[in-house]
Design a protein around this motif. Structure first.
Motif, short mmCIF file in Angstrom:
data_model
loop_
_atom_site.label_atom_id
_atom_site.label_comp_id
_atom_site.label_asym_id
_atom_site.label_seq_id
_atom_site.Cartn_x
_atom_site.Cartn_y
_atom_site.Cartn_z
N TYR A 1 8.67 43.48 152.41
CA TYR A 1 9.35 44.76 152.49
C TYR A 1 10.07 44.85 153.83
O TYR A 1 9.59 44.36 154.83
CB TYR A 1 8.35 45.93 152.42
N ARG A 2 11.19 45.51 153.81
CA ARG A 2 11.91 45.81 155.05
C ARG A 2 12.07 47.32 155.11
O ARG A 2 12.68 47.92 154.24
CB ARG A 2 13.27 45.13 155.06
N LEU A 3 11.46 47.92 156.12
CA LEU A 3 11.53 49.37 156.29
C LEU A 3 12.38 49.70 157.50
O LEU A 3 12.31 49.03 158.53
CB LEU A 3 10.13 49.95 156.51
N ALA A 4 13.15 50.75 157.37
CA ALA A 4 13.94 51.22 158.51
C ALA A 4 13.00 51.81 159.55
O ALA A 4 11.96 52.38 159.21
CB ALA A 4 14.94 52.27 158.05
N ALA A 5 13.36 51.67 160.80
CA ALA A 5 12.57 52.26 161.87
C ALA A 5 12.69 53.78 161.80
O ALA A 5 13.74 54.33 161.46
CB ALA A 5 13.08 51.76 163.22
N GLU A 6 11.60 54.46 162.10
CA GLU A 6 11.62 55.91 162.18
C GLU A 6 12.28 56.32 163.50
O GLU A 6 12.15 55.64 164.50
CB GLU A 6 10.19 56.48 162.11
N SER A 7 12.97 57.42 163.48
CA SER A 7 13.63 57.92 164.68
C SER A 7 12.62 58.68 165.53
O SER A 7 12.11 59.74 165.12
CB SER A 7 14.78 58.84 164.28
N VAL A 8 12.29 58.12 166.68
CA VAL A 8 11.34 58.73 167.61
C VAL A 8 11.86 58.59 169.03
O VAL A 8 12.77 57.80 169.29
CB VAL A 8 9.92 58.11 167.50
N ARG A 9 11.27 59.34 169.93
CA ARG A 9 11.60 59.23 171.36
C ARG A 9 10.50 58.43 172.03
O ARG A 9 9.52 58.99 172.50
CB ARG A 9 11.72 60.62 171.98
N THR A 10 10.67 57.13 172.07
CA THR A 10 9.64 56.24 172.58
C THR A 10 9.47 56.40 174.08
O THR A 10 10.44 56.35 174.84
CB THR A 10 9.98 54.78 172.23
N ILE A 11 8.21 56.57 174.48
CA ILE A 11 7.84 56.66 175.89
C ILE A 11 6.97 55.47 176.26
O ILE A 11 7.13 54.87 177.32
CB ILE A 11 7.07 57.97 176.17
N ASP A 12 6.03 55.12 175.37
CA ASP A 12 5.05 54.07 175.67
C ASP A 12 4.63 53.43 174.35
O ASP A 12 4.07 54.09 173.49
CB ASP A 12 3.84 54.68 176.38
N SER A 13 4.89 52.14 174.21
CA SER A 13 4.54 51.47 172.95
C SER A 13 3.14 50.86 172.96
O SER A 13 2.73 50.25 171.97
CB SER A 13 5.58 50.39 172.64
N GLY B 1 -3.55 52.44 144.08
CA GLY B 1 -2.93 52.60 142.77
C GLY B 1 -1.45 52.90 142.83
O GLY B 1 -0.78 52.95 141.81
N GLU B 2 -0.93 53.13 144.03
CA GLU B 2 0.50 53.37 144.22
C GLU B 2 1.13 52.09 144.78
O GLU B 2 0.42 51.19 145.23
CB GLU B 2 0.72 54.54 145.18
N PRO B 3 2.45 52.03 144.81
CA PRO B 3 3.10 50.85 145.39
C PRO B 3 2.67 50.64 146.85
O PRO B 3 2.53 51.60 147.62
CB PRO B 3 4.59 51.17 145.30
N PHE B 4 2.44 49.37 147.20
CA PHE B 4 2.00 49.01 148.55
C PHE B 4 2.95 49.53 149.62
O PHE B 4 2.54 49.85 150.74
CB PHE B 4 1.85 47.49 148.64
N VAL B 5 4.22 49.64 149.29
CA VAL B 5 5.21 50.11 150.27
C VAL B 5 4.86 51.51 150.78
O VAL B 5 5.21 51.87 151.90
CB VAL B 5 6.65 50.04 149.71
N ASN B 6 4.16 52.32 149.99
CA ASN B 6 3.77 53.65 150.46
C ASN B 6 2.80 53.56 151.63
O ASN B 6 2.90 54.32 152.60
CB ASN B 6 3.15 54.46 149.32
N ALA B 7 1.86 52.63 151.55
CA ALA B 7 0.92 52.43 152.66
C ALA B 7 1.66 51.88 153.87
O ALA B 7 1.37 52.28 155.01
CB ALA B 7 -0.20 51.48 152.25
N LEU B 8 2.59 50.99 153.65
CA LEU B 8 3.38 50.44 154.76
C LEU B 8 4.22 51.53 155.43
O LEU B 8 4.30 51.59 156.67
CB LEU B 8 4.31 49.33 154.27
N ARG B 9 4.85 52.37 154.64
CA ARG B 9 5.67 53.45 155.20
C ARG B 9 4.81 54.39 156.04
O ARG B 9 5.20 54.80 157.13
CB ARG B 9 6.38 54.20 154.09
#
Length: 75
Positions: free
Chosen positions: A2-14, A34-42
Motif C-alpha cells: 500500500y502507498r498512503l499519502a502523508a498526513e498534513s501535520v506541523r512536525t516538531i519532533d519525530s 475483518g476490514e481491509p488491512f489498509v484501514n489499520a495502516l491508515r
C-alpha cells in the motif's frame, strides 16, 4: 503493498513516530479486524503523524480521541 499519502501535520519532533506507528498498527489490526488491512495502516499513519507535533516520546503519543478529533472517525 500500500502507498498512503502523508498526513498534513506541523512536525516538531519525530522521535517516537516509529513506535507510535507500530503500536497503532497492532491496535488497528484488532480494531479493524475483518476490514481491509489498509484501514489499520491508515490509522497507524495518522497516529504516527500526530505524534510528531509534540516534543518528546511518551507525551507525544496521541489518544484515540485525539486522532478522531483531528482526522475524523473514518479509517
Amino acid at each position: 503493498f500500500y502507498r498512503l499519502a502523508a498526513e498534513s501535520v506541523r512536525t516538531i519532533d519525530s522521535t517516537g513516530a516509529g513506535d507510535a506507528f507500530s503500536a497503532a498498527l497492532a491496535a488497528g489490526m484488532r480494531w479493524f479486524d475483518g476490514e481491509p488491512f489498509v484501514n489499520a495502516l491508515r490509522h497507524a499513519n495518522r497516529v504516527a503523524a500526530l505524534s510528531t507535533e509534540t516534543i518528546g516520546t511518551a507525551p507525544a503519543m496521541p489518544t484515540s480521541d485525539a486522532v478522531r478529533a483531528r482526522f475524523g472517525d473514518a479509517p
